[in-house]
Design a protein around this motif. Sequence first.
Motif, PDB file in Angstrom:
ATOM      1  N   TRP A  22      -2.872   1.430 -11.433  1.00  0.00           N
ATOM      2  CA  TRP A  22      -2.444   0.134 -10.934  1.00  0.00           C
ATOM      3  C   TRP A  22      -1.303  -0.363 -11.816  1.00  0.00           C
ATOM      4  CZ3 TRP A  22      -3.081  -2.548  -6.699  1.00  0.00           C
ATOM      5  CH2 TRP A  22      -2.723  -3.889  -6.688  1.00  0.00           C
ATOM      6  N   GLY A  23      -0.208  -0.768 -11.215  1.00  0.00           N
ATOM      7  CA  GLY A  23       0.937  -1.279 -11.968  1.00  0.00           C
ATOM      8  C   GLY A  23       1.952  -0.224 -12.354  1.00  0.00           C
TER       9      GLY A  23
ATOM     10  N   ASP B 141      -2.394  15.036  -5.795  1.00  0.00           N
ATOM     11  CA  ASP B 141      -3.256  15.020  -6.969  1.00  0.00           C
ATOM     12  C   ASP B 141      -2.902  13.818  -7.844  1.00  0.00           C
ATOM     13  OD1 ASP B 141      -4.755  15.438  -9.238  1.00  0.00           O
ATOM     14  OD2 ASP B 141      -4.194  17.538  -9.470  1.00  0.00           O
ATOM     15  N   LEU B 142      -3.660  12.737  -7.691  1.00  0.00           N
ATOM     16  CA  LEU B 142      -3.362  11.519  -8.441  1.00  0.00           C
ATOM     17  C   LEU B 142      -3.591  11.684  -9.936  1.00  0.00           C
ATOM     18  CD1 LEU B 142      -4.811   8.776  -6.084  1.00  0.00           C
ATOM     19  CD2 LEU B 142      -2.479   9.627  -6.255  1.00  0.00           C
TER      20      LEU B 142
ATOM     21  N   GLN C 258       0.834  -1.198   0.000  1.00  0.00           N
ATOM     22  CA  GLN C 258       0.000   0.000   0.000  1.00  0.00           C
ATOM     23  C   GLN C 258       0.867   1.246   0.000  1.00  0.00           C
ATOM     24  OE1 GLN C 258      -2.422  -0.214   3.489  1.00  0.00           O
ATOM     25  NE2 GLN C 258      -4.026  -1.338   2.454  1.00  0.00           N
ATOM     26  N   VAL C 259       0.366   2.275  -0.690  1.00  0.00           N
ATOM     27  CA  VAL C 259       0.950   3.610  -0.599  1.00  0.00           C
ATOM     28  C   VAL C 259      -0.077   4.436   0.153  1.00  0.00           C
ATOM     29  CG1 VAL C 259       1.717   5.641  -1.862  1.00  0.00           C
ATOM     30  CG2 VAL C 259       2.288   3.364  -2.703  1.00  0.00           C
ATOM     31  N   ARG C 260       0.344   5.009   1.247  1.00  0.00           N
ATOM     32  CA  ARG C 260      -0.581   5.748   2.109  1.00  0.00           C
ATOM     33  C   ARG C 260      -0.393   7.253   1.940  1.00  0.00           C
ATOM     34  NH1 ARG C 260       0.243   1.491   6.903  1.00  0.00           N
ATOM     35  NH2 ARG C 260      -1.061  -0.121   5.979  1.00  0.00           N
ATOM     36  N   GLY C 261      -1.439   7.978   2.282  1.00  0.00           N
ATOM     37  CA  GLY C 261      -1.385   9.434   2.206  1.00  0.00           C
ATOM     38  C   GLY C 261      -1.731   9.984   0.839  1.00  0.00           C
TER      39      GLY C 261
ATOM     40  N   ALA D  36       9.265   7.468   0.736  1.00  0.00           N
ATOM     41  CA  ALA D  36       8.333   8.202  -0.119  1.00  0.00           C
ATOM     42  C   ALA D  36       8.210   7.498  -1.468  1.00  0.00           C
ATOM     43  CB  ALA D  36       8.818   9.628  -0.327  1.00  0.00           C
ATOM     44  N   ALA D  37       7.016   7.562  -2.043  1.00  0.00           N
ATOM     45  CA  ALA D  37       6.755   6.985  -3.365  1.00  0.00           C
ATOM     46  C   ALA D  37       6.477   8.120  -4.332  1.00  0.00           C
ATOM     47  CB  ALA D  37       5.557   6.041  -3.297  1.00  0.00           C
ATOM     48  N   TRP D  38       7.246   8.162  -5.405  1.00  0.00           N
ATOM     49  CA  TRP D  38       7.131   9.208  -6.420  1.00  0.00           C
ATOM     50  C   TRP D  38       6.776   8.583  -7.756  1.00  0.00           C
ATOM     51  CZ3 TRP D  38       8.320  14.413  -5.407  1.00  0.00           C
ATOM     52  CH2 TRP D  38       8.859  14.665  -4.155  1.00  0.00           C
ATOM     53  N   VAL D  39       5.938   9.259  -8.537  1.00  0.00           N
ATOM     54  CA  VAL D  39       5.661   8.845  -9.914  1.00  0.00           C
ATOM     55  C   VAL D  39       6.694   9.553 -10.773  1.00  0.00           C
ATOM     56  CG1 VAL D  39       4.007   8.889 -11.798  1.00  0.00           C
ATOM     57  CG2 VAL D  39       3.205   8.577  -9.459  1.00  0.00           C
TER      58      VAL D  39
END
Length: 83
Positions: free
Chosen positions: A26-27, A18-19, A10-13, A46-49
């Motif tokens: 997904w993926g 702004d997704l 899971q990525v929380r927060g 932290a998770a970054w796109v």
Amino acid sequence: MELLVFFECQVRGVKFYDLREAGARWGTSLRLAKEPSNLHDPLCVAAWVPGSPRARPLMLGHVAKEAARWLNQLLQPPYRVTR
């Protein structure tokens, strides 16, 4: 030598970011970065796109605490997690 790690967690927060702007689905491959200066949890990740070549990366949220503790060990030198 390169170590490839694939996992699901899971990525929380995400409600704070702004997704739609990030374009996460997904993926989606994410860039992970340790945040040792985080006041709430010094082991957080932290998770970054990743951005396109012209766009900057956008924050997506933080990896769930349970997975972040494990990932913190992988993100120690000489290891790094890449896209």
